[in-house]
Design a protein around this motif. Structure first.
Motif, PDB file in Angstrom:
ATOM      1  N   LEU A  20     -14.720  15.272  -4.466  1.00 11.79           N
ATOM      2  CA  LEU A  20     -14.810  14.330  -3.350  1.00 11.79           C
ATOM      3  C   LEU A  20     -15.935  13.316  -3.548  1.00 11.79           C
ATOM      4  CD1 LEU A  20     -14.496  16.921  -0.446  1.00 11.79           C
ATOM      5  CD2 LEU A  20     -12.646  15.698  -1.573  1.00 11.79           C
ATOM      6  N   PRO A  51     -16.323  15.198   3.552  1.00 15.17           N
ATOM      7  CA  PRO A  51     -14.999  15.345   4.184  1.00 15.17           C
ATOM      8  C   PRO A  51     -15.049  15.640   5.691  1.00 15.17           C
ATOM      9  CG  PRO A  51     -15.604  17.349   3.045  1.00 15.17           C
ATOM     10  CD  PRO A  51     -16.729  16.400   2.821  1.00 15.17           C
ATOM     11  N   GLN A  82      -8.957  23.856  -3.083  1.00 16.74           N
ATOM     12  CA  GLN A  82      -9.754  22.640  -2.892  1.00 16.74           C
ATOM     13  C   GLN A  82      -9.470  21.997  -1.527  1.00 16.74           C
ATOM     14  OE1 GLN A  82     -12.161  21.000  -4.456  1.00 16.74           O
ATOM     15  NE2 GLN A  82     -12.006  19.145  -3.206  1.00 16.74           N
ATOM     16  N   GLU A  83      -8.203  21.906  -1.159  1.00 23.37           N
ATOM     17  CA  GLU A  83      -7.807  21.309   0.123  1.00 23.37           C
ATOM     18  C   GLU A  83      -8.367  22.106   1.306  1.00 23.37           C
ATOM     19  OE1 GLU A  83      -6.251  18.436   1.305  1.00 23.37           O
ATOM     20  OE2 GLU A  83      -6.772  17.904  -0.747  1.00 23.37           O
ATOM     21  N   ASN A 142     -17.887  20.957  -1.628  1.00 22.11           N
ATOM     22  CA  ASN A 142     -17.002  20.491  -0.562  1.00 22.11           C
ATOM     23  C   ASN A 142     -17.707  20.386   0.790  1.00 22.11           C
ATOM     24  OD1 ASN A 142     -14.098  20.125  -1.524  1.00 22.11           O
ATOM     25  ND2 ASN A 142     -14.671  22.048  -2.495  1.00 22.11           N
ATOM     26  N   LYS A 181     -12.165  21.791   1.543  1.00 26.74           N
ATOM     27  CA  LYS A 181     -12.503  20.445   2.005  1.00 26.74           C
ATOM     28  C   LYS A 181     -12.577  20.403   3.539  1.00 26.74           C
ATOM     29  CE  LYS A 181      -9.577  16.829   1.680  1.00 26.74           C
ATOM     30  NZ  LYS A 181      -8.691  15.874   0.958  1.00 26.74           N
ATOM     31  N   SER A 182     -11.647  21.080   4.195  1.00 31.29           N
ATOM     32  CA  SER A 182     -11.602  21.031   5.662  1.00 31.29           C
ATOM     33  C   SER A 182     -12.343  22.186   6.337  1.00 31.29           C
ATOM     34  CB  SER A 182     -10.156  20.994   6.150  1.00 31.29           C
ATOM     35  OG  SER A 182      -9.473  22.166   5.745  1.00 31.29           O
ATOM     36  N   TRP A 229     -23.763  19.702   0.701  1.00 29.50           N
ATOM     37  CA  TRP A 229     -23.134  18.525   0.078  1.00 29.50           C
ATOM     38  C   TRP A 229     -24.153  17.711  -0.721  1.00 29.50           C
ATOM     39  CZ3 TRP A 229     -18.592  16.149  -0.857  1.00 29.50           C
ATOM     40  CH2 TRP A 229     -18.582  14.764  -1.062  1.00 29.50           C
TER      41      TRP A 229
END
Length: 301
Positions: A108, A112, A193-194, A222, A197-198, A275
């Motif tokens: 990223l 996110p 990963q998805e 992430n 990310k959230s 991050w």
């Protein structure tokens, strides 16, 4: 006959035939292959430890580890925790032992958008402490119906069919929690990963001494807020960018999860810290290793 020994022998045949006589041999996690390899060739050898050397054939004793240092150009350990395990009782050639962290690709470019999701990623085995997580979220889910809870992983890496009593029990408990809890099973890296990310919070409740803690590095890349056991190499990865629990228990984990659900500002602060302070990129690890390789080759040839 050992499959690894056979593969090593076949590899040596290829290396011997190669016209390039400035070769560097690298052995990963198989210290017992060292003697066989150095008998056949006269190139420098580096040994990489991804697990505790004191539990591995060929490096269990101090004598074996001192012999490795005598015969290897360098020894690389995946964390300072593993380096200390290797050097325990060793009295010479410390300078040959280096820490080389595993790298993670930071996919990223910007921080996110986070959802009210909590995630566990890893194998569904007792040493990963998944039972603490599932038992903790059982009550928390009822109190906070706007939050969801996930598990990504399987009993055997890459295999959703192979199960045992422990993993079946975990799956059953997740189903009892209801719609807020989701057991995804083993998934590919894109899916992980998805979800990371959230995810607002990633929980790493290990009860064994993790050599490195790849999930912690991935979570940081992430921008997830991390709650983890203070074991093995995990504290080196997280430092003060997450919450570390000494001697993890259900009570301690439950209270930390609930504490972060209730404290938006603190949760977001940990997310931003993770991050911002993520350092373990795969690019950096590769560059560091390449510099070591150049040094070894220039000293040897």
């Amino acid at each position: 006959k050992s499959k690894n020994k056979y593969l090593a022998k076949e590899m040596l045949k290829i290396i011997t035939k190669d016209s390039d006589k400035n070769q560097l041999i690298e052995i990963h996690n198989r210290p017992y292959l060292l003697e066989e390899i150095i008998r056949e060739i006269k190139f420098p050898v580096s040994l990489f430890f991804h697990n505790d050397p004191q539990t591995m054939k060929g490096s269990k004793s101090i004598r074996e580890r001192e012999n490795i240092l005598l015969k290897c150009a360098a020894v690389f350990c995946v964390s300072d925790f593993i380096k200390k395990k290797f050097l325990e009782g060793v009295t010479k050639n410390f300078h040959k032992v280096h820490v080389l962290y595993n790298g993670v690709e930071k996919k990223l470019k910007k921080f996110p958008k986070k959802k009210k999701e909590i995630l566990f990623v890893g194998r569904i085995v007792i040493e990963k402490g998944v039972h603490f997580y599932v038992d903790a979220i059982k009550d928390i889910a009822q109190k906070y119906p706007d939050w969801s809870f996930g598990i990504i992983g399987s009993f055997k890496l890459g295999d959703n069919k192979n199960r045992n009593f422990y993993s079946d029990d975990i799956i059953k408990k997740m189903k009892v929690i209801g719609a807020q809890a989701q057991f995804y099973g083993f998934k590919n890296q894109e899916f992980v990963q998805e979800k990371m990310k959230s995810a607002s919070i990633v929980v790493i409740p290990s009860i064994w001494e993790e050599p490195f803690g790849l999930v912690a590095a991935e979570a940081m890349s992430n921008g997830a807020c991390i709650i983890a056991s203070k074991v093995g190499g995990i504290p080196e990865i997280i430092k003060d960018n997450g919450i570390l629990i000494d001697k993890i228990s259900l009570k301690k984990l439950s209270s930390k999860i609930e504490f972060l659900i209730l404290n938006n500002k603190l949760r977001e602060n940990y997310q931003r810290k993770a991050w911002k302070n993520f350092e373990l990129s795969s690019e950096m690890s590769s560059l560091k290793l390449d510099r070591f390789r150049e040094l070894i080759i220039s000293n040897y040839f």
